[in-house]
Write a protein that holds these residues in place. Structure first.
Motif, mmCIF file in Angstrom:
data_model
loop_
_atom_site.group_PDB
_atom_site.id
_atom_site.type_symbol
_atom_site.label_atom_id
_atom_site.label_comp_id
_atom_site.label_asym_id
_atom_site.label_seq_id
_atom_site.Cartn_x
_atom_site.Cartn_y
_atom_site.Cartn_z
ATOM 1 N N ASN A 1 -78.501 -49.576 -4.184
ATOM 2 C CA ASN A 1 -78.372 -48.158 -3.850
ATOM 3 C C ASN A 1 -78.950 -47.246 -4.919
ATOM 4 O O ASN A 1 -79.450 -46.159 -4.608
ATOM 5 N N ILE A 2 -78.871 -47.644 -6.190
ATOM 6 C CA ILE A 2 -79.490 -46.842 -7.254
ATOM 7 C C ILE A 2 -81.000 -46.776 -7.047
ATOM 8 O O ILE A 2 -81.619 -45.701 -7.105
ATOM 9 N N LEU A 3 -81.620 -47.932 -6.793
ATOM 10 C CA LEU A 3 -83.065 -47.976 -6.559
ATOM 11 C C LEU A 3 -83.461 -47.151 -5.333
ATOM 12 O O LEU A 3 -84.405 -46.355 -5.372
ATOM 13 N N VAL A 4 -82.714 -47.351 -4.253
ATOM 14 C CA VAL A 4 -83.051 -46.689 -2.997
ATOM 15 C C VAL A 4 -82.819 -45.181 -3.094
ATOM 16 O O VAL A 4 -83.614 -44.386 -2.580
ATOM 17 N N ALA A 5 -81.734 -44.760 -3.758
ATOM 18 C CA ALA A 5 -81.438 -43.335 -3.883
ATOM 19 C C ALA A 5 -82.552 -42.606 -4.625
ATOM 20 O O ALA A 5 -82.985 -41.514 -4.218
ATOM 21 N N ILE A 6 -83.030 -43.195 -5.708
ATOM 22 C CA ILE A 6 -84.113 -42.575 -6.475
ATOM 23 C C ILE A 6 -85.359 -42.418 -5.611
ATOM 24 O O ILE A 6 -85.983 -41.349 -5.562
ATOM 25 N N SER A 7 -85.717 -43.476 -4.898
ATOM 26 C CA SER A 7 -86.922 -43.428 -4.066
ATOM 27 C C SER A 7 -86.782 -42.412 -2.935
ATOM 28 O O SER A 7 -87.727 -41.688 -2.610
ATOM 29 N N LYS A 8 -85.579 -42.309 -2.358
ATOM 30 C CA LYS A 8 -85.366 -41.377 -1.244
ATOM 31 C C LYS A 8 -85.449 -39.918 -1.712
ATOM 32 O O LYS A 8 -86.006 -39.063 -1.012
ATOM 33 N N PHE A 9 -84.868 -39.630 -2.877
ATOM 34 C CA PHE A 9 -84.924 -38.257 -3.382
ATOM 35 C C PHE A 9 -86.367 -37.851 -3.713
ATOM 36 O O PHE A 9 -86.758 -36.704 -3.491
#
Length: 310
Positions: A19-27
């Protein structure tokens, strides 16, 4: 009986990293594209990161030693933090996402830019979340020693962490597919309405998942008995020649692997002088039958009466 392992904590750690990786990419994708679906997915991932941190706090709290103030330990702390996570998923993830998407739905002046960057980020997130979900499935297989159907296992399991992570990862995968569909439809039709609509669907998905989780954790928090299979094994501990009647037995899960067992037995008169040894032997056999559990056992002797009520 559920096999002893870390009770879903490995899937929690895997989900946090994902989720940390995905959250950064989504933002990054939202900042460049302005996609409402991407914003909702970003909020979803940030909430999930907070959820995993809360589950880790709950696991640490549950492992604290027995004290005079907490004579049965604090294993049920896991259920409290799991309930908090469910509420965060509902309000911070679902409701907030629906409010944001609904505003864009009725005022569809926003545009979705950098379409292929958005698609690439969504596909990246989909791969990462699928890997995290595979870890959850692996732990479910390890815990599900009775080979129950998936949803039956989730309903019966007392391991709240694995229930949450499975729900989160499943919603993440479905949510990413919805976001991907909304983004592509907006690009093909030139109408940002589909992007906003997909954001609403993602928010509704999270709210439904949160309500399901809250219902499950309510039962665990107020206290649920052991499974029917475990209860049968417990009752077999009292099937002895020196006991004439098992008058009553009650059980409750104090945590995923912490159990309280209380029983009232009628000992045959010729064995009454050996009641203490008899009870100690029952306790020993019961604990041997459940090596993965920490069991608190309280047994008292009495005379059976046909009019006995619990």
């Amino acid at each position: 009986m559920e096999k002893e392992n870390k009770g879903g904590m490995m899937s929690v750690i895997a989900a946090l990293g994902a989720n940390i990786l995905v959250a950064i990419s989504k933002f990054v994708g939202f900042a460049i594209s302005g996609s409402v679906a991407m914003l909702n997915e970003s909020i979803h991932s940030v909430v999930d990161c907070g959820n995993e941190l809360l589950l880790l706090v709950g696991d640490k709290q549950a492992g604290k030693e027995i004290t005079e103030r907490h004579p049965f330990g604090q294993a049920r702390a896991k259920y409290f933090y799991s309930l908090v996570v469910a509420m965060m998923l509902f309000f911070a993830g679902g409701a907030l996402g629906i409010m944001e998407a609904t505003e864009k739905l009725f005022h569809p002046e926003h545009e979705v830019g950098s379409i292929w960057l958005v698609v690439g980020i969504l596909l990246f997130g989909l791969v990462v979340e699928c890997v995290s979900l595979s870890v959850a499935f692996k732990e479910i297989r390890e815990l599900n020693t009775d080979h129950q159907p998936l949803f039956r296992f989730l309903r019966d399991s007392r391991h709240s962490e694995i229930i949450i992570i499975f729900a989160e990862d499943s919603c993440a995968v479905v949510g990413l597919l919805i976001a991907l569909a909304g983004t592509l439809l907006s690009y093909i039709t030139g109408n940002p309405f589909y992007d906003a609509l997909s954001g609403v669907f993602i928010g509704l998905l999270l709210c439904v998942a949160a309500l399901f989780l809250a219902r499950e954790f309510y039962g665990l928090l107020i206290g649920e008995s052991v499974t029917d299979k475990d209860l049968t094994v417990i009752k077999q501990s009292f099937d002895r020649k020196d006991i004439s009647q098992l008058i009553n037995v009650k059980t409750v899960h104090l945590g995923p692997t912490d159990i309280l067992v209380t029983a009232k037995i009628d000992v045959k008169s010729e064995f009454e002088p050996q009641s203490a040894e008899l009870i100690n032997d029952i306790e020993h056999n019961m604990r041997a039958a459940f090596p993965a559990y920490h069991i608190f056992i309280y047994i008292e002797t009495d005379k059976y009466r046909p009019d006995y009520t619990r």
